[in-house]
Scaffold this motif. Structure first.
Motif, PDB file in Angstrom:
ATOM      1  N   ASP A  76      36.666 118.075  76.945  1.00 26.97           N
ATOM      2  CA  ASP A  76      36.469 119.492  77.234  1.00 26.97           C
ATOM      3  C   ASP A  76      35.061 119.897  76.803  1.00 26.97           C
ATOM      4  OD1 ASP A  76      39.154 119.669  78.060  1.00 26.97           O
ATOM      5  OD2 ASP A  76      39.804 120.035  76.002  1.00 26.97           O
ATOM      6  N   THR A  77      34.634 119.354  75.665  1.00 22.83           N
ATOM      7  CA  THR A  77      33.296 119.590  75.135  1.00 22.83           C
ATOM      8  C   THR A  77      32.788 118.287  74.540  1.00 22.83           C
ATOM      9  OG1 THR A  77      33.900 121.858  74.550  1.00 22.83           O
ATOM     10  CG2 THR A  77      31.927 120.965  73.503  1.00 22.83           C
ATOM     11  N   LEU A  78      31.511 117.992  74.776  1.00 21.53           N
ATOM     12  CA  LEU A  78      30.896 116.804  74.203  1.00 21.53           C
ATOM     13  C   LEU A  78      29.622 117.229  73.484  1.00 21.53           C
ATOM     14  CD1 LEU A  78      30.908 113.693  73.900  1.00 21.53           C
ATOM     15  CD2 LEU A  78      29.539 113.591  75.997  1.00 21.53           C
ATOM     16  N   TYR A  79      29.602 117.018  72.171  1.00 18.95           N
ATOM     17  CA  TYR A  79      28.420 117.304  71.361  1.00 18.95           C
ATOM     18  C   TYR A  79      27.625 116.012  71.226  1.00 18.95           C
ATOM     19  CZ  TYR A  79      31.033 121.476  70.090  1.00 18.95           C
ATOM     20  OH  TYR A  79      31.749 122.650  70.128  1.00 18.95           O
ATOM     21  N   TYR A 106      16.751 103.847  67.248  1.00 19.36           N
ATOM     22  CA  TYR A 106      17.161 105.099  67.885  1.00 19.36           C
ATOM     23  C   TYR A 106      18.677 105.150  67.891  1.00 19.36           C
ATOM     24  CZ  TYR A 106      12.532 106.437  69.406  1.00 19.36           C
ATOM     25  OH  TYR A 106      11.219 106.844  69.423  1.00 19.36           O
ATOM     26  N   TYR A 107      19.210 106.363  67.914  1.00 18.26           N
ATOM     27  CA  TYR A 107      20.661 106.524  67.848  1.00 18.26           C
ATOM     28  C   TYR A 107      21.125 107.692  68.693  1.00 18.26           C
ATOM     29  CZ  TYR A 107      19.233 110.079  64.490  1.00 18.26           C
ATOM     30  OH  TYR A 107      18.622 111.141  63.887  1.00 18.26           O
ATOM     31  N   MET A 108      22.417 107.661  68.983  1.00 15.30           N
ATOM     32  CA  MET A 108      23.135 108.756  69.631  1.00 15.30           C
ATOM     33  C   MET A 108      24.477 108.872  68.927  1.00 15.30           C
ATOM     34  SD  MET A 108      22.519 108.041  73.677  1.00 15.30           S
ATOM     35  CE  MET A 108      20.877 107.843  74.346  1.00 15.30           C
ATOM     36  N   ALA A 109      24.800 110.074  68.477  1.00 21.27           N
ATOM     37  CA  ALA A 109      26.104 110.344  67.866  1.00 21.27           C
ATOM     38  C   ALA A 109      26.844 111.307  68.784  1.00 21.27           C
ATOM     39  CB  ALA A 109      25.935 110.953  66.479  1.00 21.27           C
ATOM     40  N   LEU A 110      28.059 110.958  69.171  1.00 20.69           N
ATOM     41  CA  LEU A 110      28.845 111.756  70.113  1.00 20.69           C
ATOM     42  C   LEU A 110      30.113 112.259  69.441  1.00 20.69           C
ATOM     43  CD1 LEU A 110      28.746 109.273  73.144  1.00 20.69           C
ATOM     44  CD2 LEU A 110      27.059 110.990  72.531  1.00 20.69           C
ATOM     45  N   LEU A 111      30.382 113.526  69.616  1.00 22.89           N
ATOM     46  CA  LEU A 111      31.629 114.123  69.145  1.00 22.89           C
ATOM     47  C   LEU A 111      32.293 114.772  70.338  1.00 22.89           C
ATOM     48  CD1 LEU A 111      33.569 115.001  66.842  1.00 22.89           C
ATOM     49  CD2 LEU A 111      32.172 117.093  66.657  1.00 22.89           C
ATOM     50  N   LYS A 112      33.491 114.308  70.660  1.00 28.41           N
ATOM     51  CA  LYS A 112      34.197 114.856  71.820  1.00 28.41           C
ATOM     52  C   LYS A 112      35.391 115.677  71.366  1.00 28.41           C
ATOM     53  CE  LYS A 112      37.746 111.934  73.853  1.00 28.41           C
ATOM     54  NZ  LYS A 112      38.133 111.004  74.869  1.00 28.41           N
ATOM     55  N   VAL A 113      35.645 116.741  72.134  1.00 29.52           N
ATOM     56  CA  VAL A 113      36.819 117.569  71.917  1.00 29.52           C
ATOM     57  C   VAL A 113      37.617 117.521  73.215  1.00 29.52           C
ATOM     58  CG1 VAL A 113      37.697 119.843  71.307  1.00 29.52           C
ATOM     59  CG2 VAL A 113      35.468 119.105  70.426  1.00 29.52           C
ATOM     60  N   LYS A 114      38.863 117.120  73.114  1.00 24.11           N
ATOM     61  CA  LYS A 114      39.739 117.053  74.276  1.00 24.11           C
ATOM     62  C   LYS A 114      41.098 117.591  73.853  1.00 24.11           C
ATOM     63  CE  LYS A 114      40.914 115.900  78.481  1.00 24.11           C
ATOM     64  NZ  LYS A 114      40.479 116.728  79.580  1.00 24.11           N
ATOM     65  N   ASN A 115      41.515 118.674  74.493  1.00 21.33           N
ATOM     66  CA  ASN A 115      42.802 119.307  74.180  1.00 21.33           C
ATOM     67  C   ASN A 115      42.952 119.595  72.685  1.00 21.33           C
ATOM     68  OD1 ASN A 115      43.508 119.149  76.931  1.00 21.33           O
ATOM     69  ND2 ASN A 115      44.281 117.071  76.638  1.00 21.33           N
ATOM     70  N   GLY A 116      41.890 120.033  72.048  1.00 24.44           N
ATOM     71  CA  GLY A 116      41.924 120.389  70.636  1.00 24.44           C
ATOM     72  C   GLY A 116      41.825 119.223  69.671  1.00 24.44           C
ATOM     73  N   SER A 117      41.766 117.996  70.182  1.00 30.33           N
ATOM     74  CA  SER A 117      41.628 116.813  69.331  1.00 30.33           C
ATOM     75  C   SER A 117      40.176 116.338  69.325  1.00 30.33           C
ATOM     76  CB  SER A 117      42.515 115.679  69.836  1.00 30.33           C
ATOM     77  OG  SER A 117      43.867 116.029  69.719  1.00 30.33           O
TER      78      SER A 117
END
Length: 167
Positions: A76-79, A106-117
């Protein structure tokens, strides 16, 4: 950048002494308006990258993250947090009269939100010449790590508002 003193961006910075201007926030991430896209070309969004690292290696990871971010079935959201290591011992040299460091990683950090999780993952890659071909799926997987690992490596708490167990 219009909000920085003129002394922060010197003419010598523009060349990065032979390195390409690697975007941290990709130009393709800001195509929704001309102003937003123009802002990705500020020196504060550019980092010195070798040619065969910037394209196709780094750009392939950027394309993967863009696909994930645009896929509603994935999140739903990807930081996304992207950067290069600048701590002592984690850069290779200085350019622009010593004012800009060339990251070793170099780096990439991903935080995903899907259905509140929440869930997360990261990529960590050495800044080196990987050749002219795009990285394979196996190569991309080999660069994946946990956000906790990336935090320990860089000393940065990327998603500090979340408990470590959620990260």
């Amino acid at each position: 950048d219009p909000q920085l003193p003129a002394a922060c961006a010197l003419e010598s910075d523009v060349s990065f002494n032979g390195y390409q201007h690697g975007h941290l926030c990709a130009s393709a991430d800001r195509l929704y308006s001309r102003t937003a896209n123009d802002n990705t070309f500020y020196m504060t969004n550019l980092s010195p990258q070798t040619g065969n690292f910037n394209v196709p290696y780094w750009s392939e990871f950027e394309a993967l993250v863009q696909r994930l971010g645009r896929d509603a079935s994935f999140a739903d959201t990807l930081y996304v947090v992207k950067g290069g290591t600048i701590a002592e011992g984690q850069y290779t040299r200085r350019v622009a009269s010593g004012r800009i460091v060339v990251p070793r990683y170099y780096y990439m950090a991903l935080l995903k939100v899907k259905n509140g999780s929440y869930s997360s993952m990261a990529f960590l890659m050495e800044h080196k010449d990987y050749g002219t071909g795009k990285p394979s799926a196996a190569e991309v997987k080999s660069r994946a790590c946990t956000v906790n690992h990336l935090e320990a490596f860089t000393g940065i708490d990327f998603f500090h508002n979340l408990p470590d167990t959620m990260e």
